[in-house]
Each structure stands twice: as structure tokens, then as C-alpha cells.
Write a protein that holds these residues in place. Structure first.
Motif, PDB file in Angstrom:
ATOM      1  N   SER A 128       0.844  -1.208   0.000  1.00 29.93           N
ATOM      2  CA  SER A 128       0.000   0.000   0.000  1.00 29.93           C
ATOM      3  C   SER A 128       0.874   1.251   0.000  1.00 29.93           C
ATOM      4  O   SER A 128       2.070   1.187   0.262  1.00 29.93           O
ATOM      5  N   GLY A 129       0.247   2.369  -0.317  1.00 30.32           N
ATOM      6  CA  GLY A 129       0.973   3.640  -0.305  1.00 30.32           C
ATOM      7  C   GLY A 129       1.797   3.856  -1.556  1.00 30.32           C
ATOM      8  O   GLY A 129       2.811   4.550  -1.522  1.00 30.32           O
ATOM      9  N   ILE A 130       1.360   3.255  -2.671  1.00 34.74           N
ATOM     10  CA  ILE A 130       2.043   3.511  -3.943  1.00 34.74           C
ATOM     11  C   ILE A 130       0.995   3.981  -4.952  1.00 34.74           C
ATOM     12  O   ILE A 130      -0.064   3.367  -5.080  1.00 34.74           O
ATOM     13  N   GLU A 131       1.301   5.088  -5.609  1.00 32.78           N
ATOM     14  CA  GLU A 131       0.372   5.681  -6.585  1.00 32.78           C
ATOM     15  C   GLU A 131       1.074   5.744  -7.931  1.00 32.78           C
ATOM     16  O   GLU A 131       2.306   5.746  -7.989  1.00 32.78           O
ATOM     17  N   HIS A 132       0.294   5.816  -9.000  1.00 30.10           N
ATOM     18  CA  HIS A 132       0.895   5.874 -10.340  1.00 30.10           C
ATOM     19  C   HIS A 132       0.321   7.021 -11.158  1.00 30.10           C
ATOM     20  O   HIS A 132      -0.863   7.338 -11.049  1.00 30.10           O
TER      21      HIS A 132
END
Ligand code: PLP
Length: 446
Positions: free
Chosen positions: A177-181
Motif C-alpha cells: 500500500s501507499g504507492i500511486e501511479h
């Protein structure tokens, strides 16, 4: 080697091997191509076919195959100290000498290296390192890392999460979690009617939008390859990196440049970040570090990050093979060859301009919608209609790749994009052969 030997190896593959990134049913039906030896820019298979390796293995055999000096370096080191680790306040001379050599070629102010065994482990390391950095700085809420769709940062859970390969995300189902693209700067595929520079700015601005959406106080880092490799050699428009730099300068977040492919000369500079004038805080490396002769990776870290890590107590992270002495000795020898044989200078002045000139000649082929390339990287977009950029139904890239292999050339297919990344030591005659074979294979695919 005879046909029956080939069948023997193919059966062993069916019976015992689970190779990476393979459709097992398809592979078992067809039988694996068995590679038996290599020299220079060529591979040989078990049927005796000579194949020009247009991908330098997996973007890694930068100095070419068969360099005895690396064999000798490995043998010498194995005799002297085949293994020791860097854990618990010990070090050994090959890792120390290699860290020093890497600091000597890295961008100014990036003087420390954390060693790993691969590019994926390097990206696991950056994820843990940046989160540890912000916690140590007293900003534990800064945990989000922004990556890009279709970026590739490896196959471990952290690497796949940072990467933007949707098929990997869907299949694994367990992402950190805590990953954006944000979107990739893929003008040919996604630029619609925009001019490339307009498009470059438009996609770069997504970084700022994402930072504001997540909250500046929550964003730890942005991660990107200088040129997306496994995503299909996506070369950003000229406007892209300056705009990204401008945005990064406005916010207090770390910049991770994944140099696993671009590092060690692929663009003609030591690092892709040097080529674009970017100043990252962390650079994951692997592949060209040893020219693939032994597995090794690392993260080159900016001094300001190291100063914080120095205050963070124990960093609970590392691998048995971090800085492996034999791999380090091989990497040192590889760097010596790259320097003493002026391989980067030759790429810049001679072979990459020649490759790019010859490669662009393929633009007149009826199947080719776009030719792009930079340094020792190239891509061809295969289309049904050059005007509308309409794609073919079905797997045309895979068909083209098969024709290439049957005609003595390794080119990789990423969907409908054919890509090359030959050894940096390829000469002009071999480039002629590569382009001639590529054209033949396009003809056979059409
Ligand atoms: N990062 C990039 C940019 C890569 O291209 C790759 C592999 O292709 C990796 C990371 C992962 O490296 P490895 O396969 O050594 O784990």
C-alpha cells in the motif's frame, strides 16, 4: 550439437524448469530455444545457429560476451575470498573498492552505495530506505511513493508494486500500500493529437496533480526510469524531464531514478540521469554494473540522504549477497574495461549515431508506424495503418520476434513494439547486420 541433444534439453525444460515470464503451456508445446554459448555480440543455440543478440541478454551485457578478464577476475577473487558479507560491522576489499569506483562515476554528491543482488532487490531497498529516511527525519506520515503506469521496477513484491505493469498487479493480488501511479510519457501511443512537447508537459503535470491529491506532507518520493525500458523503450518528449524537475523542486520529496537499464553507458553517458541533466537522490542500479556476468545490484545514494540515515539507528535491511566479493571483483573489472577502452566515448561519437541513423531507415517499412531510439536503445511501433495508427489484431509483435529468432536476431516484443538494446561494443558491420535482419523479419511478418 545434434537435433536429439536439443530434444533432450527441451525435455529437461518441460520436466523440471519453471522459467520466469513464460506461458508454460505454450513453452512446453513449442520447446525452449537452448542457448549454449556466446562471444562478442553473438549467441549460439543447441542447433548451431548463430544469433545476433540485439538485446544484450536482458539489457545487461554491455561489454559483450566472452571477456576473459572478467573470468580471471572472478577466479582470482574466488581463490582469495569467495564469500563474505557486509553485515554486522564488517567489510571486504572488493566491495569497498567497487563502492569507491561507483562514487567516482556517479553524479556529484552521490558518494555512497548500498549493494544488492539484483535490480528488484535494489528497488525493494529504495522503498525501505526512503520510508526509513522520512521516519528518521521526524515525518513518518511521508510514506507514499509515486511511480508511473507501465514503468518496470522488478518482480519482487516491492518492485512490482512500484512498477506500473497492470498484468503483474492483477496476477499477484498482493501489492504494497501507499504507492500511486501517474501516466507514462508515451507520445506515440497516448499523445492523441497533441504535439510531443505539449504532451510531455501534460503528462509531467500529472506529478504535481498527484502530489496535491495525496498531500505534499504524505509523499515520500517519485520513482521513474530515465527511459522506460521494459515498457517499450518509451523516450520522453524533450519537454518532459525539465517539467518534472521544475515540479520536484517545488516539493520536499525524494527523486528515485531507476538506472537499472540506463546505467553504465546505455545512453552514451554513465547514467541516464546524466544524459537528461536530472539530479536524483537515489539511483537503483544492476545489469550493466557487471555486464550481467554475475548477479549484482545496488542503490547509489545522495549524501544528504546518507546524513539522515546516519542518524536513524540500525537500518534493518540487507541481503546475504549484498556486495558479494566475486560479483564486486567482476563489476570492478567491467568498469575498468568500460573506462579504459573508452566504450562510452565510442558509443557517443560513433556507434550510437550510426545505429540511430540506420535504425531510422526502417521508418519506410509498411508495418512501421514510428521509429524511435536514443543511445543504444531502439523501438519500432508496428501498425496496420500508419496514418491512423490502427493496430493489428492479434500478437504481431510475438510473430515478428519469432521470425527474428529464426533468422538469427534477438529482438524483443513489448506488445506491438519491437525493441533493441544491443551490447555497447557492437560495431558498424554488426549494426548493418542487425538492421538488415530486422527489415527481413518485418517483411516476413507483413
Ligand atoms: N528496474 C528496471 C528499470 C529494470 O528494467 C529491471 C529489469 O529489467 C529491474 C528494475 C529489475 O531487475 P532484476 O531483473 O535484476 O531484478
Amino acid at each position: 550439437m545434434s537435433e536429439s541433444n536439443t530434444l533432450h534439453w527441451q525435455n529437461l525444460s518441460r520436466e523440471h524448469l519453471l522459467p520466469p515470464f513464460s506461458d508454460y503451456r505454450e513453452l512446453n508445446a513449442k520447446g525452449a530455444r537452448i542457448i549454449t554459448r556466446a562471444s562478442g555480440v553473438y549467441l549460439w543455440d543447441s542447433k548451431g545457429n548463430r544469433i545476433l543478440d540485439g538485446m544484450a541478454g536482458l539489457w545487461c551485457v554491455n561489454i559483450g560476451y566472452g571477456r576473459e578478464e572478467l573470468v580471471e577476475a572472478a577466479a582470482r577473487q574466488m581463490r582469495e575470498l569467495p564469500y563474505y558479507n557486509l553485515f554486522f560491522q564488517t567489510a571486504h576489499t572488493p566491495a569497498l573498492e567497487l563502492a569507491n569506483a561507483i562514487a567516482g562515476i556517479a553524479p556529484i554528491g552521490m558518494d555512497h552505495v548500498f549493494f544488492t543482488g539484483s535490480g528488484s532487490e535494489s528497488n525493494d531497498t529504495v522503498l525501505r530506505m526512503v520510508r526509513h529516511y522520512w521516519m528518521t527525519k521526524g515525518q513518518p506520515q511521508k510514506q507514499v511513493i509515486i511511480g508511473r503506469w507501465n514503468g518496470y521496477h522488478g518482480s519482487t513484491v516491492a518492485g512490482a508494486s512500484l512498477g506500473g505493469m497492470k498484468a503483474m498487479h492483477e496476477q499477484a493480488g498482493l501489492l504494497i500500500s501507499g504507492i500511486e501511479h501517474i501516466d507514462q510519457p508515451y507520445w506515440y501511443g497516448e499523445g492523441d493529437d497533441l504535439d510531443p512537447d505539449e504532451f510531455g508537459i501534460r503528462v509531467a503535470e500529472q506529478l504535481e496533480q498527484k502530489i496535491l491529491e495525496v498531500g505534499e506532507d504524505k509523499v515520500a518520493a517519485f520513482i521513474a526510469e530515465p527511459i522506460q525500458g521494459a515498457g517499450g523503450v518509451i523516450i520522453p518528449p524533450d519537454s518532459y524531464w525539465p517539467k518534472i524537475r521544475e515540479i520536484l523542486a517545488r516539493y520536499d520529496i525524494l527523486f528515485i531514478a531507476d538506472e537499472v537499464i540506463c546505467g553504465f553507458g546505455r545512453t552514451g553517458e554513465w547514467f541516464g540521469s546524466d544524459y537528461y541533466g536530472n539530479a536524483p537522490d537515489l539511483m537503483p542500479i544492476a545489469k550493466g554494473l557487471t555486464s550481467g556476468y554475475l548477479p549484482m545490484g545496488g542503490v547509489i545514494v545522495r549524501d544528504k540522504v546518507v546524513q539522515v540515515l546516519n542518524e536513524g539507528g540500525e537500518f534493518y535491511h540487507g541481503f546475504t549477497y549484498s556486495g558479494h566479493p566475486v560479483a564486486a571483483a567482476v563489476a570492478l573489472e567491467n568498469l575498468r574495461i568500460l573506462k579504459e577502452e573508452n566504450i562510452l566515448e565510442r558509443v557517443k561519437a560513433k556507434t550510437s549515431p550510426y545505429l540511430q541513423k540506420r535504425w531510422r531507415e526502417l521508418a519506410d517499412h509498411p508495418l512501421v508506424g514510428e521509429v524511435r531510439g536514443l543511445g543504444m536503445l531502439g523501438a519500432l511501433e508496428l501498425v496496420k495503418d500508419k496514418q491512423t495508427r490502427e493496430r493489428f489484431p492479434g500478437a504481431i509483435g510475438m510473430r515478428c520476434r519469432e521470425h527474428c529468432l529464426d533468422n538469427g536476431l534477438v529482438m524483443r516484443a513489448v506488445g506491438d513494439t519491437m525493441i533493441i538494446s544491443p551490447p555497447l561494443v557492437i560495431n558498424e558491420e554488426e549494426i548493418d547486420e542487425l538492421v538488415t535482419k530486422a527489415r527481413l523479419c518485418l517483411d516476413l511478418t507483413a
